[in-house]
Design a protein around this motif. Structure first.
Motif, PDB file in Angstrom:
ATOM      1  N   LEU A 142       0.821  -1.210   0.000  1.00 43.91           N
ATOM      2  CA  LEU A 142       0.000   0.000   0.000  1.00 43.91           C
ATOM      3  C   LEU A 142       0.854   1.259   0.000  1.00 43.91           C
ATOM      4  O   LEU A 142       0.339   2.366  -0.150  1.00 43.91           O
ATOM      5  CB  LEU A 142      -0.907   0.015   1.237  1.00 43.91           C
ATOM      6  N   GLU A 143       2.146   1.117   0.172  1.00 45.53           N
ATOM      7  CA  GLU A 143       3.030   2.266   0.347  1.00 45.53           C
ATOM      8  C   GLU A 143       3.994   2.427  -0.822  1.00 45.53           C
ATOM      9  O   GLU A 143       4.149   1.548  -1.663  1.00 45.53           O
ATOM     10  CB  GLU A 143       3.832   2.100   1.643  1.00 45.53           C
ATOM     11  N   GLY A 144       4.655   3.582  -0.850  1.00 49.09           N
ATOM     12  CA  GLY A 144       5.773   3.793  -1.758  1.00 49.09           C
ATOM     13  C   GLY A 144       5.454   4.395  -3.101  1.00 49.09           C
ATOM     14  O   GLY A 144       6.331   4.481  -3.955  1.00 49.09           O
ATOM     15  N   CYS A 145       4.203   4.820  -3.339  1.00 51.24           N
ATOM     16  CA  CYS A 145       3.835   5.319  -4.666  1.00 51.24           C
ATOM     17  C   CYS A 145       3.226   6.717  -4.585  1.00 51.24           C
ATOM     18  O   CYS A 145       2.687   7.112  -3.554  1.00 51.24           O
ATOM     19  CB  CYS A 145       2.829   4.380  -5.332  1.00 51.24           C
ATOM     20  N   TYR A 146       3.315   7.461  -5.674  1.00 49.86           N
ATOM     21  CA  TYR A 146       2.627   8.742  -5.770  1.00 49.86           C
ATOM     22  C   TYR A 146       1.946   8.828  -7.128  1.00 49.86           C
ATOM     23  O   TYR A 146       2.335   8.149  -8.082  1.00 49.86           O
ATOM     24  CB  TYR A 146       3.584   9.925  -5.569  1.00 49.86           C
ATOM     25  N   PHE A 147       0.919   9.646  -7.204  1.00 49.17           N
ATOM     26  CA  PHE A 147       0.146   9.799  -8.433  1.00 49.17           C
ATOM     27  C   PHE A 147       0.468  11.133  -9.084  1.00 49.17           C
ATOM     28  O   PHE A 147       0.719  12.125  -8.407  1.00 49.17           O
ATOM     29  CB  PHE A 147      -1.353   9.712  -8.134  1.00 49.17           C
ATOM     30  N   SER A 148       0.440  11.150 -10.397  1.00 49.21           N
ATOM     31  CA  SER A 148       0.732  12.365 -11.153  1.00 49.21           C
ATOM     32  C   SER A 148      -0.556  12.940 -11.725  1.00 49.21           C
ATOM     33  O   SER A 148      -1.291  12.242 -12.424  1.00 49.21           O
ATOM     34  CB  SER A 148       1.706  12.060 -12.298  1.00 49.21           C
ATOM     35  N   LEU A 149      -0.813  14.201 -11.424  1.00 50.49           N
ATOM     36  CA  LEU A 149      -1.963  14.900 -11.984  1.00 50.49           C
ATOM     37  C   LEU A 149      -1.477  16.223 -12.573  1.00 50.49           C
ATOM     38  O   LEU A 149      -0.483  16.786 -12.115  1.00 50.49           O
ATOM     39  CB  LEU A 149      -3.012  15.175 -10.901  1.00 50.49           C
ATOM     40  N   PRO A 150      -2.153  16.745 -13.587  1.00 55.44           N
ATOM     41  CA  PRO A 150      -1.720  18.008 -14.193  1.00 55.44           C
ATOM     42  C   PRO A 150      -1.995  19.182 -13.260  1.00 55.44           C
ATOM     43  O   PRO A 150      -2.757  19.072 -12.293  1.00 55.44           O
ATOM     44  CB  PRO A 150      -2.580  18.093 -15.457  1.00 55.44           C
ATOM     45  N   THR A 151      -1.373  20.317 -13.549  1.00 54.24           N
ATOM     46  CA  THR A 151      -1.593  21.501 -12.722  1.00 54.24           C
ATOM     47  C   THR A 151      -2.977  22.099 -12.953  1.00 54.24           C
ATOM     48  O   THR A 151      -3.478  22.836 -12.116  1.00 54.24           O
ATOM     49  CB  THR A 151      -0.528  22.569 -13.022  1.00 54.24           C
ATOM     50  N   ALA A 152      -3.604  21.781 -14.088  1.00 53.27           N
ATOM     51  CA  ALA A 152      -4.963  22.257 -14.337  1.00 53.27           C
ATOM     52  C   ALA A 152      -5.906  21.660 -13.294  1.00 53.27           C
ATOM     53  O   ALA A 152      -5.692  20.542 -12.831  1.00 53.27           O
ATOM     54  CB  ALA A 152      -5.413  21.849 -15.739  1.00 53.27           C
ATOM     55  N   PRO A 153      -6.946  22.404 -12.898  1.00 49.91           N
ATOM     56  CA  PRO A 153      -7.878  21.874 -11.895  1.00 49.91           C
ATOM     57  C   PRO A 153      -8.670  20.691 -12.446  1.00 49.91           C
ATOM     58  O   PRO A 153      -9.393  20.820 -13.436  1.00 49.91           O
ATOM     59  CB  PRO A 153      -8.792  23.070 -11.599  1.00 49.91           C
ATOM     60  N   VAL A 154      -8.493  19.535 -11.837  1.00 51.53           N
ATOM     61  CA  VAL A 154      -9.211  18.339 -12.271  1.00 51.53           C
ATOM     62  C   VAL A 154      -9.949  17.732 -11.086  1.00 51.53           C
ATOM     63  O   VAL A 154      -9.509  17.820  -9.943  1.00 51.53           O
ATOM     64  CB  VAL A 154      -8.266  17.284 -12.887  1.00 51.53           C
ATOM     65  N   GLY A 155     -11.089  17.141 -11.379  1.00 53.50           N
ATOM     66  CA  GLY A 155     -11.824  16.393 -10.380  1.00 53.50           C
ATOM     67  C   GLY A 155     -11.613  14.913 -10.629  1.00 53.50           C
ATOM     68  O   GLY A 155     -11.189  14.505 -11.718  1.00 53.50           O
ATOM     69  N   VAL A 156     -11.880  14.104  -9.632  1.00 49.34           N
ATOM     70  CA  VAL A 156     -11.732  12.662  -9.802  1.00 49.34           C
ATOM     71  C   VAL A 156     -12.998  11.961  -9.314  1.00 49.34           C
ATOM     72  O   VAL A 156     -13.610  12.361  -8.325  1.00 49.34           O
ATOM     73  CB  VAL A 156     -10.504  12.111  -9.039  1.00 49.34           C
ATOM     74  N   LEU A 157     -13.386  10.951 -10.052  1.00 53.09           N
ATOM     75  CA  LEU A 157     -14.510  10.093  -9.697  1.00 53.09           C
ATOM     76  C   LEU A 157     -13.983   8.670  -9.692  1.00 53.09           C
ATOM     77  O   LEU A 157     -13.502   8.175 -10.708  1.00 53.09           O
ATOM     78  CB  LEU A 157     -15.644  10.235 -10.709  1.00 53.09           C
ATOM     79  N   HIS A 158     -14.042   8.017  -8.548  1.00 53.32           N
ATOM     80  CA  HIS A 158     -13.418   6.701  -8.394  1.00 53.32           C
ATOM     81  C   HIS A 158     -14.429   5.716  -7.830  1.00 53.32           C
ATOM     82  O   HIS A 158     -15.059   5.982  -6.811  1.00 53.32           O
ATOM     83  CB  HIS A 158     -12.214   6.822  -7.446  1.00 53.32           C
ATOM     84  N   PHE A 159     -14.594   4.582  -8.512  1.00 59.37           N
ATOM     85  CA  PHE A 159     -15.463   3.517  -8.030  1.00 59.37           C
ATOM     86  C   PHE A 159     -14.615   2.470  -7.301  1.00 59.37           C
ATOM     87  O   PHE A 159     -13.574   2.040  -7.820  1.00 59.37           O
ATOM     88  CB  PHE A 159     -16.184   2.824  -9.191  1.00 59.37           C
ATOM     89  N   VAL A 160     -15.048   2.066  -6.126  1.00 64.03           N
ATOM     90  CA  VAL A 160     -14.354   1.020  -5.369  1.00 64.03           C
ATOM     91  C   VAL A 160     -15.359  -0.064  -4.987  1.00 64.03           C
ATOM     92  O   VAL A 160     -16.571   0.140  -5.065  1.00 64.03           O
ATOM     93  CB  VAL A 160     -13.676   1.582  -4.099  1.00 64.03           C
ATOM     94  N   ARG A 161     -14.838  -1.215  -4.545  1.00 61.89           N
ATOM     95  CA  ARG A 161     -15.722  -2.332  -4.201  1.00 61.89           C
ATOM     96  C   ARG A 161     -15.065  -3.205  -3.140  1.00 61.89           C
ATOM     97  O   ARG A 161     -13.834  -3.280  -3.058  1.00 61.89           O
ATOM     98  CB  ARG A 161     -16.019  -3.164  -5.458  1.00 61.89           C
ATOM     99  N   ASP A 162     -15.882  -3.864  -2.341  1.00 56.41           N
ATOM    100  CA  ASP A 162     -15.392  -4.830  -1.361  1.00 56.41           C
ATOM    101  C   ASP A 162     -14.470  -5.817  -2.081  1.00 56.41           C
ATOM    102  O   ASP A 162     -14.897  -6.511  -3.011  1.00 56.41           O
ATOM    103  CB  ASP A 162     -16.592  -5.567  -0.755  1.00 56.41           C
ATOM    104  N   PRO A 163     -13.186  -5.895  -1.688  1.00 55.85           N
ATOM    105  CA  PRO A 163     -12.244  -6.749  -2.424  1.00 55.85           C
ATOM    106  C   PRO A 163     -12.604  -8.233  -2.405  1.00 55.85           C
ATOM    107  O   PRO A 163     -12.285  -8.956  -3.356  1.00 55.85           O
ATOM    108  CB  PRO A 163     -10.902  -6.484  -1.734  1.00 55.85           C
ATOM    109  N   TRP A 164     -13.262  -8.696  -1.351  1.00 54.78           N
ATOM    110  CA  TRP A 164     -13.693 -10.095  -1.328  1.00 54.78           C
ATOM    111  C   TRP A 164     -14.689 -10.350  -2.462  1.00 54.78           C
ATOM    112  O   TRP A 164     -14.645 -11.395  -3.130  1.00 54.78           O
ATOM    113  CB  TRP A 164     -14.338 -10.439   0.021  1.00 54.78           C
TER     114      TRP A 164
END
Length: 360
Positions: A142-164
């Motif tokens: 779960l550790e050690g990473c970073y995400f790259s996003l542009p300097t322009a204002p962006v929104g994010v929509l993320h779907f997640v689910r019970d991993p089981w």
């Protein structure tokens, strides 16, 4: 814990540190830095992982295009890079109030770094998007990473689910004939090599009695292996994606323009979810978008349409079937530990199999 690491011309803050800072700020009655005001965005990145509502996300993108008349880009089976988002944001900046929408399968592009055991120096992991050990070998983390996003204002929509549930749904999905995706029919040797390169331990596959050089296809293996072995194989195949989903969930939780929705919420309250999305990103088009997106709501589908869809799997199996498969997953302490860690990272209780992020 080290909470700030300088990586060349970039910085990385471990998700655990972000969580601590968020909790302290929230506990004092405030909001995380950068989240006190919601600014108008130029683009929205819509992201879903395998078996977490990706087809509904694509459908939503098409509904946005029809209702809002804005630019919608759909990248099938591909990761979103900062440059991808920047291009879409540039188009959205020309249509104020109608941000562009970028649909992507799987996690957004991110870089991962390791820390050498002796020198404590940071280094870039060999493969983008996959964490690594102190020796540079790929790992599930779960550790050690970073995400790259542009300097322009962006929104994010993320779907997640019970991993089981992700694993059981994927297990049923990948057994179908004809195979719903071409890679399912390739020799298992190729799939096994990909799994090992993504951090799956070879010992885990050997413990299942699998021949990693087998010419048999992945789909055929799932159909012929004993159920308790097949479901554990599906877990290990899914594991890198589950960890990526959890890392992304941790990152987007702190993003000022982020909305994360649970798959379960989408299935029981689709109109409410679309209303929330539209109110945040397309406030002038709420009614139009809710109406246009009704076709994406599987609860509105006919029995015939549900049965003909190879993406709808859970509804075609009983609750007893699911519990039996998940019990088989829980029989392996290592598998259960991974799933409970991912549950905790995404704030899923997973009460049937985990307690407070630990296995029962």
């Amino acid at each position: 814990m080290v909470c700030f690491v300088l990586l060349s011309n970039r910085s990385w803050v471990p998700p655990a540190c972000l969580h601590n800072a968020y909790s302290e700020e929230a506990g004092s009655g405030g909001a995380p830095f950068g989240m006190r005001q919601q600014q108008q965005v130029a683009a929205v990145i819509g992201s879903a992982n395998h078996k977490t509502g990706s087809k509904q996300l694509v459908c939503l993108g098409k509904a946005i295009q029809a209702a809002v008349q804005t630019n919608v880009t759909i990248k099938i089976i591909s990761n979103t890079t900062a440059s991808d988002a920047a291009l879409v944001a540039a188009a959205g900046q020309a249509t104020l109030g109608r941000p562009s929408f970028l649909v992507t399968y799987f996690h957004s592009s991110h870089e991962c770094y390791g820390v050498a055991a002796e020198s404590k120096e940071t280094f870039k992991c060999r493969r983008p998007g996959f964490p690594c050990t102190a020796k540079g070998a790929p790992s599930l983390s779960l550790e050690g990473c970073y995400f790259s996003l542009p300097t322009a204002p962006v929104g994010v929509l993320h779907f997640v689910r019970d991993p089981w549930d992700v694993v059981t749904s994927a297990y049923w999905y990948h057994q179908q004939q004809p195979a719903p995706e071409a890679w399912i029919d390739v020799p298992f040797s190729k799939r096994a090599a990909a799994m090992l390169a993504e951090g799956v331990p070879e010992a885990a596959l050997k413990a299942l009695g699998l021949d990693t050089s087998s010419a048999e296809s992945y789909g055929e293996l799932l159909r012929t292996l004993p159920e308790d072995v097949g479901i554990q194989l599906e877990f290990w195949r899914s594991a890198p994606g589950l960890y990526a989903m959890a890392r992304q969930a941790q990152f987007f939780e702190r993003h000022p323009g982020g909305i994360q929705l649970e798959y379960e919420e989408l299935q029981t309250g689709w109109d409410d979810a679309v209303t929330r999305i539209a109110s945040r990103f397309y406030p002038r088009y709420v009614a139009q978008l809710v109406k246009q997106a009704k076709s994406c709501d599987t609860s509105n589908w006919s029995k015939e349409k549900l049965e003909s869809s190879n993406h709808v799997t859970t509804g075609k199996h009983s609750g007893e079937d699911k519990l039996r498969l998940q019990a088989a997953l829980a029989q392996d302490a290592e598998v259960q530990g991974h799933l409970c860690a991912v549950c905790a990272a995404m704030r899923y209780g997973c009460e049937a199999w985990c307690r407070d992020g630990e296995r029962r």
